[in-house]
Design a protein around this motif. Structure first.
Motif, PDB file in Angstrom:
ATOM      1  N   ASN A  14      -1.902  11.333  -8.060  1.00  0.00           N
ATOM      2  CA  ASN A  14      -2.224  10.450  -7.744  1.00  0.00           C
ATOM      3  C   ASN A  14      -2.821  10.705  -6.148  1.00  0.00           C
ATOM      4  OD1 ASN A  14      -2.925   8.217  -6.271  1.00  0.00           O
ATOM      5  ND2 ASN A  14       0.145   7.693  -5.551  1.00  0.00           N
TER       6      ASN A  14
ATOM      7  N   PHE B 275      -7.168  10.254  -3.492  1.00  0.00           N
ATOM      8  CA  PHE B 275      -7.238   9.790  -2.847  1.00  0.00           C
ATOM      9  C   PHE B 275      -7.975   9.081  -4.124  1.00  0.00           C
ATOM     10  CE2 PHE B 275     -10.965   8.679   0.024  1.00  0.00           C
ATOM     11  CZ  PHE B 275     -10.136   7.763   0.726  1.00  0.00           C
TER      12      PHE B 275
ATOM     13  N   LYS C 117      -9.406   2.207  -3.354  1.00  0.00           N
ATOM     14  CA  LYS C 117      -7.811   1.279  -3.043  1.00  0.00           C
ATOM     15  C   LYS C 117      -7.638   0.750  -1.265  1.00  0.00           C
ATOM     16  CE  LYS C 117      -5.425   3.551  -6.515  1.00  0.00           C
ATOM     17  NZ  LYS C 117      -4.751   4.188  -7.005  1.00  0.00           N
TER      18      LYS C 117
ATOM     19  N   ARG D  57      -8.804  12.383   2.498  1.00  0.00           N
ATOM     20  CA  ARG D  57      -8.351  12.311   1.310  1.00  0.00           C
ATOM     21  C   ARG D  57      -7.370  13.100   1.626  1.00  0.00           C
ATOM     22  NH1 ARG D  57     -12.848  13.449  -0.922  1.00  0.00           N
ATOM     23  NH2 ARG D  57     -12.591  12.080  -2.521  1.00  0.00           N
TER      24      ARG D  57
ATOM     25  N   TRP E 199      -3.686  11.626   2.603  1.00  0.00           N
ATOM     26  CA  TRP E 199      -3.362  10.697   1.657  1.00  0.00           C
ATOM     27  C   TRP E 199      -2.901  12.015   0.863  1.00  0.00           C
ATOM     28  CZ3 TRP E 199      -0.472   7.524  -0.353  1.00  0.00           C
ATOM     29  CH2 TRP E 199      -0.534   8.093  -1.683  1.00  0.00           C
ATOM     30  N   GLU E 200      -3.223  13.676   0.063  1.00  0.00           N
ATOM     31  CA  GLU E 200      -2.371  14.103  -0.816  1.00  0.00           C
ATOM     32  C   GLU E 200      -1.958  14.641  -0.590  1.00  0.00           C
ATOM     33  OE1 GLU E 200      -6.469  16.022  -2.810  1.00  0.00           O
ATOM     34  OE2 GLU E 200      -6.570  13.673  -3.882  1.00  0.00           O
TER      35      GLU E 200
ATOM     36  N   GLY F 154       0.382  11.451   2.601  1.00  0.00           N
ATOM     37  CA  GLY F 154       1.056   9.962   2.009  1.00  0.00           C
ATOM     38  C   GLY F 154       1.469  10.618   0.550  1.00  0.00           C
ATOM     39  N   THR F 155       1.511  11.187  -0.375  1.00  0.00           N
ATOM     40  CA  THR F 155       1.997  11.491  -1.790  1.00  0.00           C
ATOM     41  C   THR F 155       3.612  11.495  -2.049  1.00  0.00           C
ATOM     42  OG1 THR F 155       1.860  13.390  -1.849  1.00  0.00           O
ATOM     43  CG2 THR F 155      -0.326  11.897  -3.366  1.00  0.00           C
TER      44      THR F 155
ATOM     45  N   GLU G   4       5.482   7.238  -1.551  1.00  0.00           N
ATOM     46  CA  GLU G   4       4.948   6.948  -2.251  1.00  0.00           C
ATOM     47  C   GLU G   4       5.794   6.027  -3.104  1.00  0.00           C
ATOM     48  OE1 GLU G   4       1.904   8.403  -5.688  1.00  0.00           O
ATOM     49  OE2 GLU G   4       3.710  10.157  -5.129  1.00  0.00           O
TER      50      GLU G   4
ATOM     51  N   ASN H 102       2.282   1.870  -1.050  1.00  0.00           N
ATOM     52  CA  ASN H 102       1.505   3.290  -1.851  1.00  0.00           C
ATOM     53  C   ASN H 102       0.307   3.177  -1.262  1.00  0.00           C
ATOM     54  OD1 ASN H 102       0.150   0.680  -1.083  1.00  0.00           O
ATOM     55  ND2 ASN H 102       0.266  -0.405  -2.909  1.00  0.00           N
ATOM     56  N   GLN H 103      -1.203   3.798  -1.585  1.00  0.00           N
ATOM     57  CA  GLN H 103      -2.070   4.412  -1.266  1.00  0.00           C
ATOM     58  C   GLN H 103      -2.729   3.493   0.054  1.00  0.00           C
ATOM     59  OE1 GLN H 103      -6.186   6.881  -2.005  1.00  0.00           O
ATOM     60  NE2 GLN H 103      -4.524   6.319  -3.534  1.00  0.00           N
TER      61      GLN H 103
ATOM     62  N   TYR I 175       0.244   2.988   2.826  1.00  0.00           N
ATOM     63  CA  TYR I 175       0.581   4.279   3.762  1.00  0.00           C
ATOM     64  C   TYR I 175      -1.344   3.918   4.483  1.00  0.00           C
ATOM     65  CZ  TYR I 175      -0.399   8.643   5.073  1.00  0.00           C
ATOM     66  OH  TYR I 175      -0.857  10.369   5.988  1.00  0.00           O
TER      67      TYR I 175
END
Length: 228
Positions: A82, A84, A88, A115, A118-119, A122-123, A126, A130-131, A134
């Motif tokens: 999942n 970045f 989205k 990025r 999130w990676e 953020g992941t 989940e 979701n992205q 977040y």
């Protein structure tokens, strides 16, 4: 024939265990919501670089929304599938350029910073966000907390003067109702300064809470609040 079924059963069990591990890796107890003062980021020996969009406003900027465990550890890089995807969050980009700027060198368009957040972090959320959710949640939390207003209302201004650490905490808790954790860094002369402010948020990302645990490290009793 029996051995083939045994092998198949073993493979299925391994797959289930693998999926269970992925699911468990995304469980967490709370978020740290971390905001940084750009003046302190830049007022160091390394200095800083402004984004391609120009010098950010003189306000706290978002660093990240980080899932954590109550024992002080945290999950990271939970879902490599999942990655970045800027598309989205296309409707959030303008707000993020303003409220979530990167000050790292060389200058950038901030995308690499987002990025990374999130990676890495953020992941691991989940199961709740979701992205889009977040990043939207972090932006909403920044608006809700308004740290600079809380400090200025208590006479604590980004003017290069030193302020009592306890008074900084009291000012923030008085404004938002929850105890912050303050992280300091040092300027080029080695003086301790207000760098980042941590607040804690429940696992849905919707409500501030008292922190179950604070990060390690400490500031001096008097810290500078540099201008920007």
């Amino acid at each position: 024939m029996e051995s083939k079924y045994s092998i198949l059963l073993s493979l299925l069990m391994l797959q289930c265990l693998s999926l269970l591990c992925v699911s468990q890796s995304q469980d967490f107890d709370f978020f740290y919501f971390v905001q940084q003062w750009p003046g302190s980021y830049c007022d160091t020996k390394q200095s800083c670089c402004y984004p391609n969009t120009g010098k950010p406003s003189a306000d706290f900027g978002i660093h990240g929304l980080w899932p954590n465990y109550k024992d002080g550890s945290y999950p990271s890089n939970c879902d490599p599938n999942n990655s970045f995807n800027q598309a989205k969050i296309s409707n959030l980009i303008n707000d993020m350029q303003k409220n979530w700027p990167s000050l790292a060198c060389p200058s950038s368009n901030n995308i690499q910073f987002w990025r990374h957040e999130w990676e890495k972090h953020g992941t691991c959320s989940e199961s709740a966000l979701n992205q889009h959710g977040y990043f939207d949640t972090a932006l909403n939390l920044k608006g809700k907390t308004n740290l600079l207003k809380a400090l200025k209302s208590a006479g604590i201004n980004p003017d290069g003067n030193s302020y009592n650490l306890q008074n900084i905490k009291i000012a923030i808790k008085g404004a938002i109702g929850y105890t912050p954790w303050i992280e300091c860094n040092v300027d080029a002369s080695g003086n301790s300064q207000l760098y980042q402010i941590y607040l804690c948020v429940d696992t849905s990302g919707s409500s501030l809470i008292e922190c179950p645990v604070f990060p390690k490290g400490k500031c001096g009793s008097e810290i500078e609040f540099p201008s920007f």
